[in-house]
Design a protein around this motif. Sequence first.
Motif, PDB file in Angstrom:
ATOM      1  N   ALA A   1      41.537  69.178  36.437  1.00 32.77           N
ATOM      2  CA  ALA A   1      40.967  67.981  36.588  1.00 32.77           C
ATOM      3  C   ALA A   1      39.853  67.791  37.652  1.00 32.77           C
ATOM      4  CB  ALA A   1      41.934  66.865  36.794  1.00 32.77           C
ATOM      5  N   LYS A   2      40.176  68.560  38.607  1.00 33.68           N
ATOM      6  CA  LYS A   2      39.258  68.693  40.046  1.00 33.68           C
ATOM      7  C   LYS A   2      37.991  69.579  39.566  1.00 33.68           C
ATOM      8  CE  LYS A   2      42.454  67.735  43.662  1.00 33.68           C
ATOM      9  NZ  LYS A   2      42.886  68.269  45.052  1.00 33.68           N
ATOM     10  N   GLY A   3      38.320  70.591  38.783  1.00 31.29           N
ATOM     11  CA  GLY A   3      37.475  71.732  38.521  1.00 31.29           C
ATOM     12  C   GLY A   3      36.372  70.982  37.592  1.00 31.29           C
ATOM     13  N   LYS A   4      36.999  69.855  36.802  1.00 29.04           N
ATOM     14  CA  LYS A   4      35.941  69.244  35.899  1.00 29.04           C
ATOM     15  C   LYS A   4      35.429  68.105  36.639  1.00 29.04           C
ATOM     16  CE  LYS A   4      36.433  70.875  31.601  1.00 29.04           C
ATOM     17  NZ  LYS A   4      35.535  71.230  30.792  1.00 29.04           N
ATOM     18  N   ARG A   5      35.624  67.837  38.105  1.00 28.21           N
ATOM     19  CA  ARG A   5      34.868  67.053  38.909  1.00 28.21           C
ATOM     20  C   ARG A   5      35.268  65.433  38.101  1.00 28.21           C
ATOM     21  NH1 ARG A   5      32.608  70.115  41.841  1.00 28.21           N
ATOM     22  NH2 ARG A   5      30.926  71.446  41.496  1.00 28.21           N
ATOM     23  N   LEU A   6      36.594  65.239  37.891  1.00 26.06           N
ATOM     24  CA  LEU A   6      36.773  63.968  37.676  1.00 26.06           C
ATOM     25  C   LEU A   6      37.471  63.104  38.684  1.00 26.06           C
ATOM     26  CD1 LEU A   6      39.137  65.186  34.545  1.00 26.06           C
ATOM     27  CD2 LEU A   6      36.913  64.371  34.343  1.00 26.06           C
ATOM     28  N   ASP A   7      37.357  61.611  38.404  1.00 25.19           N
ATOM     29  CA  ASP A   7      37.750  60.868  39.384  1.00 25.19           C
ATOM     30  C   ASP A   7      39.290  60.756  39.397  1.00 25.19           C
ATOM     31  OD1 ASP A   7      35.025  60.381  40.104  1.00 25.19           O
ATOM     32  OD2 ASP A   7      34.776  58.582  38.700  1.00 25.19           O
ATOM     33  N   ARG A   8      39.946  60.798  38.402  1.00 21.46           N
ATOM     34  CA  ARG A   8      41.289  60.428  38.213  1.00 21.46           C
ATOM     35  C   ARG A   8      42.107  61.073  37.187  1.00 21.46           C
ATOM     36  NH1 ARG A   8      39.118  55.931  40.148  1.00 21.46           N
ATOM     37  NH2 ARG A   8      37.907  55.300  38.052  1.00 21.46           N
ATOM     38  N   LEU A   9      43.309  61.198  37.773  1.00 27.61           N
ATOM     39  CA  LEU A   9      44.356  61.898  36.573  1.00 27.61           C
ATOM     40  C   LEU A   9      45.565  60.926  36.384  1.00 27.61           C
ATOM     41  CD1 LEU A   9      44.932  64.231  34.713  1.00 27.61           C
ATOM     42  CD2 LEU A   9      46.319  65.056  36.926  1.00 27.61           C
ATOM     43  N   TYR A  10      45.731  60.360  35.432  1.00 29.14           N
ATOM     44  CA  TYR A  10      46.788  59.284  35.146  1.00 29.14           C
ATOM     45  C   TYR A  10      47.564  59.513  33.965  1.00 29.14           C
ATOM     46  CZ  TYR A  10      44.219  57.470  31.150  1.00 29.14           C
ATOM     47  OH  TYR A  10      43.741  57.544  29.942  1.00 29.14           O
ATOM     48  N   GLY A  11      48.777  59.039  34.008  1.00 26.20           N
ATOM     49  CA  GLY A  11      49.727  59.126  33.053  1.00 26.20           C
ATOM     50  C   GLY A  11      50.858  57.868  33.032  1.00 26.20           C
ATOM     51  N   ASP A  12      51.316  57.791  31.742  1.00 29.07           N
ATOM     52  CA  ASP A  12      52.585  56.582  31.833  1.00 29.07           C
ATOM     53  C   ASP A  12      53.816  57.219  31.559  1.00 29.07           C
ATOM     54  OD1 ASP A  12      50.700  54.730  31.648  1.00 29.07           O
ATOM     55  OD2 ASP A  12      50.320  54.898  29.308  1.00 29.07           O
ATOM     56  N   VAL A  13      54.814  56.866  32.618  1.00 23.89           N
ATOM     57  CA  VAL A  13      56.171  57.459  32.652  1.00 23.89           C
ATOM     58  C   VAL A  13      57.047  56.152  32.753  1.00 23.89           C
ATOM     59  CG1 VAL A  13      57.576  58.492  34.418  1.00 23.89           C
ATOM     60  CG2 VAL A  13      55.148  59.144  34.561  1.00 23.89           C
ATOM     61  N   LEU A  14      58.105  56.565  32.038  1.00 30.83           N
ATOM     62  CA  LEU A  14      59.124  55.545  31.851  1.00 30.83           C
ATOM     63  C   LEU A  14      59.744  55.523  33.144  1.00 30.83           C
ATOM     64  CD1 LEU A  14      61.159  56.956  28.720  1.00 30.83           C
ATOM     65  CD2 LEU A  14      60.093  54.841  28.871  1.00 30.83           C
ATOM     66  N   GLU A  15      60.127  54.023  33.338  1.00 30.67           N
ATOM     67  CA  GLU A  15      60.739  53.544  34.760  1.00 30.67           C
ATOM     68  C   GLU A  15      61.936  54.173  35.190  1.00 30.67           C
ATOM     69  OE1 GLU A  15      61.029  49.319  34.541  1.00 30.67           O
ATOM     70  OE2 GLU A  15      59.156  48.930  35.291  1.00 30.67           O
TER      71      GLU A  15
ATOM     72  N   LEU B   1      46.568  59.593  40.215  1.00 27.18           N
ATOM     73  CA  LEU B   1      46.170  60.307  41.243  1.00 27.18           C
ATOM     74  C   LEU B   1      44.514  60.380  41.508  1.00 27.18           C
ATOM     75  CD1 LEU B   1      46.836  62.551  43.337  1.00 27.18           C
ATOM     76  CD2 LEU B   1      46.448  64.284  41.741  1.00 27.18           C
ATOM     77  N   ASP B   2      43.854  59.841  42.506  1.00 27.54           N
ATOM     78  CA  ASP B   2      42.718  59.658  42.699  1.00 27.54           C
ATOM     79  C   ASP B   2      42.116  61.172  43.340  1.00 27.54           C
ATOM     80  OD1 ASP B   2      42.135  57.148  42.225  1.00 27.54           O
ATOM     81  OD2 ASP B   2      42.825  56.601  44.078  1.00 27.54           O
ATOM     82  N   LEU B   3      40.988  61.502  42.506  1.00 23.57           N
ATOM     83  CA  LEU B   3      40.783  63.125  42.728  1.00 23.57           C
ATOM     84  C   LEU B   3      39.482  63.249  43.428  1.00 23.57           C
ATOM     85  CD1 LEU B   3      41.505  64.369  39.317  1.00 23.57           C
ATOM     86  CD2 LEU B   3      42.655  64.784  41.029  1.00 23.57           C
ATOM     87  N   ALA B   4      38.647  62.193  43.561  1.00 23.95           N
ATOM     88  CA  ALA B   4      37.297  62.411  44.047  1.00 23.95           C
ATOM     89  C   ALA B   4      37.136  61.760  45.321  1.00 23.95           C
ATOM     90  CB  ALA B   4      36.266  61.646  43.166  1.00 23.95           C
ATOM     91  N   PRO B   5      36.853  62.392  46.255  1.00 24.88           N
ATOM     92  CA  PRO B   5      36.669  61.635  47.611  1.00 24.88           C
ATOM     93  C   PRO B   5      36.109  60.411  47.796  1.00 24.88           C
ATOM     94  CG  PRO B   5      36.009  63.780  47.750  1.00 24.88           C
ATOM     95  CD  PRO B   5      35.993  63.655  46.391  1.00 24.88           C
ATOM     96  N   ALA B   6      35.139  60.080  47.020  1.00 24.94           N
ATOM     97  CA  ALA B   6      34.454  58.767  46.856  1.00 24.94           C
ATOM     98  C   ALA B   6      35.445  57.596  46.292  1.00 24.94           C
ATOM     99  CB  ALA B   6      33.063  58.852  46.062  1.00 24.94           C
TER     100      ALA B   6
END
Length: 194
Positions: free
Chosen positions: A132-146, A175-180
């Motif tokens: 995801a960082k290599g793709k210069r994405l801003d965020r990686l997210y997912g849904d997880v059971l509590e 997870l925020d990936l981009a410093p901005a």
Amino acid sequence: MSTRNRLPPWHERIRLANGREILIRPIRADDAEPLRASFALLQPEEVRQRFLHVVKELGPETVRRLTQPQPRTEFALVAAEPLPPGEALVGAVARASITPGTRDAEFAILVSRYVGGMGLGRHLMRRLVRWAKGKRLDRLYGDVLESNQPMLALLHSLGFRREASETRGLLRVTLDLAPAVEARREADAPRPLA
């Protein structure tokens, strides 16, 4: 290192704590049948934690989508026996897919109990973050059971933050990936009064 010992990109041999050697590599179309066979070995709770409901089997279309990701927007790794694709039993799958129209990607990961608890989930998540960082994405997210406390603890240790979900019993982790993005989040945070 000699040329014949080098592995292609995203390939890695790992020895697990139990001594078993596995190969982490991009998923291949030839993994379809071993993936379907491996799915049958999963416990209902393992399936529910990944698919968020009970799934009895992987249908042909689902397997095709999993084993033939779109290279520009999707990435999928397997942890498998060190045999050729199509012959190797698959013990874990990690996948990330860019959400259309955004700079975000959704992740999904499934580690079978046969190789669970040996750090493989952490290793695969780190690879998804790297992609995801290599793709210069801003965020990686997912849904997880509590109720999936091991996964939530793992994600927290990797810097993911929890967010409310519209679906009862689920937590969105991001997870925020981009410093901005991180700088904007810190700027928007409430400041204590002096």
